[in-house]
Design an enzyme around this catalytic site. Structure first.
Site, mmCIF file in Angstrom:
data_model
loop_
_atom_site.group_PDB
_atom_site.id
_atom_site.type_symbol
_atom_site.label_atom_id
_atom_site.label_comp_id
_atom_site.label_asym_id
_atom_site.label_seq_id
_atom_site.Cartn_x
_atom_site.Cartn_y
_atom_site.Cartn_z
ATOM 1 N N HIS A 1 1.928 -30.663 -37.606
ATOM 2 C CA HIS A 1 2.776 -31.402 -36.676
ATOM 3 C C HIS A 1 4.188 -31.524 -37.223
ATOM 4 C CE1 HIS A 1 0.352 -34.186 -39.166
ATOM 5 N NE2 HIS A 1 1.464 -34.885 -39.298
ATOM 6 N N CYS B 1 -3.889 -44.625 -44.300
ATOM 7 C CA CYS B 1 -3.275 -43.572 -45.107
ATOM 8 C C CYS B 1 -1.768 -43.609 -44.881
ATOM 9 C CB CYS B 1 -3.822 -42.191 -44.748
ATOM 10 S SG CYS B 1 -3.690 -41.754 -43.015
#
Length: 662
Positions: free
Chosen positions: A578, A26
């Site tokens: 994150h 990804c």
């Protein structure tokens, strides 16, 4: 990764046992790469098939499929949202889907691959999304900067073993095979065993610079750029090719690496006749790029380097009548600037040329020479969490090399973070040179570092060691300060804006997990927030309590900006927001549970009940955040682990469950 156990043929499938391969990838949110891999392995095991999965995350390809794997495979599943090279799968059944399919429907994919079309070879593919350009062209400024940083770090990572091996072999050969001379010098006898060891170390150092250049170029222009990058680096480091007494060192290698990489990318875009295309990457591109880059460096860049070298030497000669402290500062700055490059060698050769007439000048140089490696090694001991494990190991080697006066031991740190490390090195070098100058330290041999004092070549030994110690400490403190400085100080209003929950005292015996980045103080049993932005603010407040957040508002803004690129809700009631930002001074991870769950936009529609927040500094991160994401994603795919985490009655029990993460 492979399924851990091979069940009997046909077990659970109603058909023959298959040998399956998969590739997961990804472009963002690396966790999806590993979640898909875990799900495919688990599904294959349950259905009685053998499965090996290659993951292509941002930290690089892992568990790479070999030619034998492909030959023996009955089918290949490519679950990816970016281009994957399918050429190696020619003649095999290949099923290409998005990475989300690998996470949510792994069993269906295993059934579908049985009747997938046979790949005919040629080109790339795999994944319905559009691949990002390999060279980062056409992206936003931040993406281009990221591509350049990755290319630089690629070169540094390949260079480090050469620095360590070369430096340690030279140091060991000097320590065990060197013989002290009457004048205090150290000589290894020609033809002796230790002379050969020393020669091997010199080879390692000689290759260090071309390797740095070559692998920077390789990261930008792929394999055709490797040769021009390495040869360009060799030319940059060989001053005799352009009438310079010193090469351009590692700074020249960085220049040639980027020039070679982008030159190759440009040549690739040139339209050529069809019959020429097969030989372009093997012959045409390497030959053209190497010749053009080499000649450009010799005739255009090299001559100014030689001119600067000559005039620096003349300028230094005019300083001998000035105060010793000022001369020591200048020599220390030059010694520490490029660590073996032309500026360093100008100062060193100036001192060495006057060693018999004015040994005080060499004394200033000798004090400054070990400061960069000693200072960087000390920095890795003072603030270990600012450095990766590889950097901490390199720091120990740098300390050893510094003792033997091998300034190049600091090059890996300077190449990775030049804007922070080079100024810190220069400050320490200037301090050491000034102290040695004021104290009238002398050195009767053209070498530096504590070793020359141990062997009796130094006059004023106590102040010599004081100069080195003060310089090394100055470099170490400035390094960690520059690495820790964020975009501002902690703003209490940002922390206060986060929802609060009843304080949870950390158990006395609580440990730490995820390399110490997650501790009992960053665990919250029950999240107060009931929607995503509020949850991120609350998690940021939790992280801020550690003292590692220098700007809570900036951390929140970065985390929310990351969510705008694509949700970090991974499904299975998990979310891992994150942020990679200088709003934190060191990597830190927080964990919280939500009883009702928070809507996070997960692909499977589940609300997030297990929420991890990862924050790492922009400059000091390396691949820390990506590895943390990979570790969490893999472990959280275990339903039993998730159940234990949800059922843990208190913080201490939560920490015990989290301790299962490797």
């Amino acid at each position: 990764m492979t399924s851990p156990a091979d069940p009997p043929d046909g077990a659970g499938t109603g058909g023959p046992r298959l040998r399956l391969l998969a590739v997961t990838a990804c472009p963002t949110g690396i966790a999806h790469t590993y979640m898909a891999a875990e799900k495919l392995v688990q599904a294959a095991q349950a259905l009685g098939h053998e499965m090996k999965v290659e993951t292509q995350g941002s930290i690089g390809a892992e568990n790479i499929l070999s030619d034998n794997d492909v030959i023996q495979a009955d089918g290949i599943i490519v679950a990816a949202d970016k281009d994957v090279d399918l050429g190696r799968f020619a003649g095999k059944r290949v099923l290409s889907v998005g990475v989300a399919e690998g996470i949510h429907h792994p069993e269906r994919l295993i059934e579908r691959v049985r009747s997938a079309p046979v790949h005919q070879g040629g080109g790339t593919g795999g994944g319905p999304g559009t691949a990002a350009p390999a060279d980062g062209a056409g992206g936003a400024g931040g993406k281009q900067r990221g591509a350049g940083y990755k290319a630089l770090m690629n070169g540094v990572s390949y260079m480090i073993p050469f620095v360590v091996v070369g430096g340690l072999l030279i140091a060991v050969s000097l320590a065990l095979g060197g013989h002290a001379q009457p004048d205090g010098g150290l000589v290894i006898p020609e033809g002796s065993f230790w002379k050969h060891v020393n020669d091997i170390g010199v080879i390692g150092f000689t290759l260090m610079v071309p390797i740095l250049s070559g692998y920077i170029a390789y990261a930008i222009g792929d394999r055709p750029a490797l040769v021009p990058g390495m040869i360009g680096g060799w030319i940059a480091n060989t001053g005799a090719l352009y009438d310079s007494e010193s090469g351009a060192g590692f700074i020249g290698a960085i220049v040639t690496g980027f020039l070679a990489g982008h030159l190759v990318v440009w040549i690739k875009k040139v339209e050529v006749p069809r019959f020429v295309r097969p030989i372009m990457p093997v012959i045409v591109i390497p030959v053209v790029a190497t010749s053009a880059l080499g000649l450009f460096f010799i005739y255009v860049i090299g001559r100014p380097i030689a001119w600067v070298f000559e005039h620096l030497t003349d300028w230094l000669g005019g300083l001998t009548g000035t105060s010793a402290a000022l001369l020591g500062v200048v020599l220390g700055l030059m010694i520490a600037f490029d660590m073996g490059g032309p500026v360093n060698k100008t100062a060193f050769l100036f001192g060495a040329g006057l060693v018999s007439k004015n040994p005080e000048i060499m004394g200033m140089c000798a004090a400054a020479i070990p400061v960069p490696p000693l200072g960087q090694g000390l920095a890795t001991l003072l603030r270990r969490k600012l450095f990766s494990e590889q950097e901490r190991e390199t720091g120990l080697a740098a300390l050893f090399m510094g003792f033997f006066g091998i300034t190049e031991g600091a090059i890996p740190f300077a190449a990775a973070r030049p804007a922070r490390v080079i100024p810190a090195n220069m400050v320490g070098g200037a301090v050491a040179g000034a102290v040695a100058g004021i104290a009238a330290v002398t050195d009767s041999v053209p070498h530096g570092g504590p070793i020359v004092a141990v062997l009796g070549a130094v006059g004023g030994v106590p102040m010599f060691f004081v100069a080195i110690a003060v310089g090394a400490v100055a470099t170490a403190l400035m390094t960690v300060t520059l690495m820790s400085v964020g975009s501002g100080t902690v703003r209490k209003s940002a922390v206060a804006s986060a929802p609060t929950a009843p304080a949870e005292p950390a158990p006395g015996g609580a440990g730490e997990v995820l390399s110490g980045y997650l501790t009992a103080s960053t665990v919250r049993q029950r999240l107060v927030a009931d929607e995503k932005e509020a949850a991120i603010r609350e998690m940021a407040g939790l992280l801020a309590a550690t003292g590692k957040v220098t700007n809570a508002d900036a951390l929140i803004a970065t985390a929310l900006a990351r969510e705008a690129l694509g949700t970090t809700g991974l499904g299975e009631e998990i979310a891992i927001p994150h942020a990679k930002t200088d709003a934190v001074s060191a990597p830190v991870v927080g964990f919280a549970r939500s009883a009702e769950g928070v809507e996070w936009g997960a692909p499977d529609g589940t609300r997030a009940r297990l929420i991890f927040m990862i924050a790492v500094p922009e400059a000091a991160a390396g691949d820390v955040h990506l590895r943390l994401l990979a570790l969490l994603a893999r472990r959280l795919m275990d339903p039993g682990f998730r159940e234990r985490l949800l059922a843990a009655p208190d913080t201490e029990a939560i920490m015990r469950v989290l301790g299962e993460i490797p």
